[in-house]
Design an enzyme around this catalytic site. Structure first.
Site, mmCIF file in Angstrom:
data_model
loop_
_atom_site.group_PDB
_atom_site.id
_atom_site.type_symbol
_atom_site.label_atom_id
_atom_site.label_comp_id
_atom_site.label_asym_id
_atom_site.label_seq_id
_atom_site.Cartn_x
_atom_site.Cartn_y
_atom_site.Cartn_z
ATOM 1 C CB VAL A 31 -0.986 0.029 1.182
ATOM 2 C CG1 VAL A 31 -1.914 -1.177 1.141
ATOM 3 C CG2 VAL A 31 -0.268 0.118 2.519
ATOM 4 C CB SER A 54 -1.289 7.233 11.460
ATOM 5 O OG SER A 54 -1.526 6.132 12.315
ATOM 6 C CE LYS A 55 -4.679 2.477 12.454
ATOM 7 N NZ LYS A 55 -5.149 1.708 11.282
ATOM 8 C CG ASN A 103 -6.871 -4.851 8.260
ATOM 9 O OD1 ASN A 103 -7.258 -4.628 9.403
ATOM 10 N ND2 ASN A 103 -5.877 -5.700 8.006
ATOM 11 C CE1 TYR A 144 -1.758 1.530 14.711
ATOM 12 C CE2 TYR A 144 -3.188 2.350 16.458
ATOM 13 C CZ TYR A 144 -2.943 1.467 15.418
ATOM 14 O OH TYR A 144 -3.884 0.527 15.100
ATOM 15 C CB SER A 186 -7.145 2.452 16.245
ATOM 16 O OG SER A 186 -6.763 2.231 17.595
#
Length: 256
Positions: free
Chosen positions: A68, A163-164, A94, A160, A147
């Site tokens: 990706v 990014s989410k 995902n 993280y 998330s």
């Protein structure tokens, strides 16, 4: 009636990051519900085993190499899926990575590693699928796997979390712009489920102590994501667009 509304018969679904963990599980769920499932990841040998397992149950699946973070890889994968299964009308976005570090220890390489997969990679695949749906004048459903850390933050997970959170804003923006075209974009926000990304931590003494502080005092079971996933992916969720659905045992509702 409910089973019919959750059916994926006639759908062509792509699951990214399908070589293990949530992605592998989601591929089985969609195939069991009747979808023809394309599974994409870099570890093709694991995808081939997944396809064999789905086909052994009477399902239809197709494995394709997909990185990706590489535009050519994504484009070639989408071409191959379309040639073998037809136009993708359900995307389970995902693929993701984690690199846990205190924000003061994050360097540019760490930042790029996380954002290139978790944010730009999600956009890259969604963008490719959307362009094909629009050209074909077809509707569809995109489910971005975000998330609970996109909704709140966790210590030592700044990259993280950022990014989410970006994935959630992407979900809302794309849902707004694509809703009139019959393309719904929603996000599933899992809490903590044991996968190969986090199993070492949750098997440790510190991990067990963390679990004990959760409202449910346990990790989620993968099958507890089945109906939420199908709700967003299928016609059962036909009036849901731009939503972010947490499945976390009440973790977001924990006391401050």
């Amino acid at each position: 009636m409910l089973e019919k509304s959750l059916s994926m018969n006639g759908k062509v679904a792509l699951v990214t990051g399908a070589s293990s963990g949530l992605g592998e599980h989601f591929a089985h769920v969609l195939a069991d519900a009747g979808a023809a499932v394309a599974v994409g990841a870099r570890r093709v040998e694991k995808l081939e085993a997944l396809v064999a397992a789905i086909e052994a149950k009477g399902g239809k699946a197709f494995a394709v190499a997909m990185d990706v973070t590489d535009n050519d890889s994504v484009s070639q994968a989408l071409d191959a899926i379309e040639a073998n299964l037809g136009i993708i009308n359900v995307l389970i976005n995902n693929a993701g990575v984690a690199a846990s570090k205190h924000c003061g220890k994050v360097n540019e390489s760490d930042w790029d590693f996380t954002m290139e997969t978790n944010l730009k990679g999600v956009w890259r695949v969604a963008n490719g699928v959307v362009k094909r749906l629009l050209a074909a004048k077809q509707g569809g459903s995109i489910v971005n796997i975000a998330s609970i850390l996109g909704l709140r933050v966790g210590f030592g997970e700044s990259n993280y979390c950022i990014s989410k959170a970006g994935v959630l804003q992407m979900t809302k923006s794309m849902g707004l712009e694509l809703g009139t075209k019959g393309i719904r974009v929603n996000a599933l926000c899992p809490g903590y489920f044991k996968t190969e990304i986090n199993d070492t931590f949750f098997d440790s003494e510190a991990g067990q102590a963390y679990i004990d502080k959760m409202p449910a005092k346990r990790l989620g079971e993968l099958n507890e994501l089945n109906v939420p996933l199908l709700l967003l992916a299928s016609e059962a969720g036909s009036f849901m667009n731009g939503a972010a659905i947490p499945v976390d045992g009440g973790h977001l509702n924990s006391s401050l």
